[in-house]
Scaffold this motif. Structure first.
Motif, short mmCIF file in Angstrom:
data_model
loop_
_atom_site.label_atom_id
_atom_site.label_comp_id
_atom_site.label_asym_id
_atom_site.label_seq_id
_atom_site.Cartn_x
_atom_site.Cartn_y
_atom_site.Cartn_z
N LEU A 37 0.64 -1.53 0.04
CA LEU A 37 -0.33 -0.63 0.37
C LEU A 37 1.26 1.61 0.23
CD1 LEU A 37 -3.01 0.65 2.22
CD2 LEU A 37 -1.38 2.27 1.81
N VAL A 38 0.38 2.05 -0.54
CA VAL A 38 1.23 3.60 -0.74
C VAL A 38 0.67 4.55 -1.10
CG1 VAL A 38 3.01 4.49 -2.66
CG2 VAL A 38 2.92 2.19 -2.32
N ILE B 156 -7.51 2.59 -5.99
CA ILE B 156 -6.91 3.95 -6.08
C ILE B 156 -7.73 4.71 -5.30
CG2 ILE B 156 -5.54 5.38 -7.14
CD1 ILE B 156 -5.12 3.96 -9.76
N TYR B 157 -7.35 5.61 -4.20
CA TYR B 157 -8.07 5.74 -3.44
C TYR B 157 -7.65 7.35 -3.65
CZ TYR B 157 -11.17 2.84 0.01
OH TYR B 157 -11.82 2.24 0.56
N ILE B 158 -8.48 8.12 -3.99
CA ILE B 158 -8.15 9.96 -4.12
C ILE B 158 -9.58 10.56 -3.86
CG2 ILE B 158 -8.46 11.71 -5.61
CD1 ILE B 158 -7.93 10.26 -7.87
N TYR B 159 -8.66 11.25 -2.47
CA TYR B 159 -10.04 12.28 -1.49
C TYR B 159 -9.12 13.62 -2.05
CZ TYR B 159 -12.72 13.88 2.33
OH TYR B 159 -13.39 14.16 2.80
N HIS B 160 -9.91 14.55 -2.27
CA HIS B 160 -9.05 15.73 -2.51
C HIS B 160 -10.32 17.11 -2.15
CE1 HIS B 160 -7.30 19.12 -4.42
NE2 HIS B 160 -6.54 18.83 -5.64
N ARG B 161 -9.48 17.47 -0.71
CA ARG B 161 -10.18 18.95 -0.46
C ARG B 161 -10.78 20.40 -1.17
NH1 ARG B 161 -8.50 19.91 5.10
NH2 ARG B 161 -10.64 21.09 5.62
N GLY C 264 -4.00 7.31 -3.00
CA GLY C 264 -3.94 5.32 -2.25
C GLY C 264 -3.51 4.87 -3.13
N VAL C 265 -2.93 3.20 -2.86
CA VAL C 265 -3.31 2.71 -4.13
C VAL C 265 -2.01 1.26 -3.56
CG1 VAL C 265 -1.46 1.89 -5.88
CG2 VAL C 265 -1.63 4.96 -5.78
N HIS D 229 2.39 -6.19 -5.43
CA HIS D 229 4.00 -5.39 -5.60
C HIS D 229 4.22 -3.59 -5.16
CE1 HIS D 229 4.13 -10.08 -5.36
NE2 HIS D 229 3.76 -10.44 -7.46
N ARG D 230 5.05 -4.04 -4.36
CA ARG D 230 5.46 -2.06 -4.03
C ARG D 230 5.70 -1.06 -5.35
NH1 ARG D 230 10.31 -4.64 -2.89
NH2 ARG D 230 11.81 -3.65 -3.42
N GLU D 231 6.73 -1.80 -6.30
CA GLU D 231 7.06 -1.45 -7.06
C GLU D 231 5.76 -0.36 -8.13
OE1 GLU D 231 9.65 -4.97 -7.10
OE2 GLU D 231 7.37 -4.58 -7.39
N SER D 232 4.75 -1.04 -8.23
CA SER D 232 3.75 -0.78 -9.34
C SER D 232 2.56 0.32 -8.21
CB SER D 232 2.69 -1.98 -9.10
OG SER D 232 2.48 -3.51 -10.28
N ALA D 233 2.40 -0.11 -7.27
CA ALA D 233 2.12 0.81 -6.22
C ALA D 233 2.37 1.95 -5.98
CB ALA D 233 2.09 0.67 -4.70
N PHE D 234 4.13 2.31 -6.08
CA PHE D 234 5.23 3.30 -6.01
C PHE D 234 4.70 4.01 -7.55
CE2 PHE D 234 6.96 4.78 -1.85
CZ PHE D 234 7.52 2.90 -2.17
N MET D 235 4.84 3.94 -8.18
CA MET D 235 4.24 4.15 -9.48
C MET D 235 3.00 4.80 -9.81
SD MET D 235 7.08 1.59 -12.02
CE MET D 235 7.22 2.82 -13.73
N ALA D 236 2.37 4.04 -9.78
CA ALA D 236 0.81 5.01 -9.85
C ALA D 236 0.33 5.71 -8.89
CB ALA D 236 -0.19 3.15 -8.95
#
Lengths: 148, 83
Positions: free
Chosen positions: A28-29, A76-81, A95-96, A100-107
């Motif tokens: 989770l990134v 994928i979560y996006i919360y924008h105020r 949040g993604v 595996h972490r590589e995909s999460a970081f890049m996304a």
């Protein structure tokens, strides 16, 4: 999940919600953007965020879909105020989750780069010296282009 | 009737967040709408006729060649600064 709202978010709650959606995801990134106290050398008191209701959500959904097609990620979560934010308050959460972490970081980076360039939000900074509508930083166009 | 929206610094400068635009013909280009709105005054001309105003038609980014008809929604706004 896409959320555009005036209310403050709890990053811990969002993270736990995201993580618990799929136990197969070991990675989770997350990214949190907040209101900075000094911008362009000026003391910032607060920020007002305006958006285009309807189009904002559409654009964020499109960015999420692009990220899911491009990277092996699960959710994928996006919360924008929007509205008025005081100093140090959080503005955005991305949040993604992935196996595996590589995909999460890049996304996560991909989503932020496209959000900064494409999502219809506008920031008005409240400074000691007055109010200023911000212009996009020069670097933002370059950050989007590197994904081509 | 075409619904025209303004956001951000543009909205403040023009002191207008929304107006209704009645085109002379059934379909009209974004370029024509820009041109017609520019007649409303100095601030309108300055902002709409330069690259300061991006445009979206029916909530999708567009350019000046896009054709618009009654019932459509057009929005003009400065470059975005979210995140």
């Amino acid at each position: 999940m896409i959320c555009v709202d005036e209310h403050c978010f709890d990053a811990g709650i969002l993270t736990e919600e995201l993580r618990s959606r799929d136990n197969a995801c070991g990675a989770l990134v997350s990214f949190i953007g907040s209101v900075r106290d000094i911008n362009e050398g000026e003391d910032v008191v607060g920020l007002t965020l305006e958006h285009y209701p309807g189009m904002t959500e559409k654009v964020l959904e499109t960015i999420v879909e692009s990220a899911k097609q491009r990277f092996a990620v699960a959710h994928i979560y996006i919360y924008h105020r929007v509205g008025y934010l005081s100093l140090n308050e959080p503005i955005v959460f991305v949040g993604v989750t992935a196996q595996h972490r590589e995909s999460a970081f890049m996304a996560c980076e991909f989503v932020m780069d496209f959000l900064k360039n494409d999502a219809p939000f506008w920031k008005k900074e409240h400074r000691q010296s007055g109010e200023v509508w911000l212009e996009p930083a020069q670097k933002e166009q370059r950050t989007k282009l590197r994904w081509d | 009737m075409i619904r025209v929206l303004f956001f951000g610094r543009l909205r403040e400068l023009l002191q207008c967040n929304e107006l209704e635009f009645t085109p002379d013909s059934k379909v009209v280009s974004v370029r024509q709408i820009r041109s017609d709105l520019s007649q409303k005054g100095a601030n309108w001309e300055e902002f709409l006729n330069t690259n300061h105003a991006l445009v979206a038609v029916n909530q999708t980014m567009a350019d000046d060649d896009v054709m618009v008809k009654s019932g459509d929604e057009v929005a003009f706004f400065p470059p975005v600064t979210g995140g």
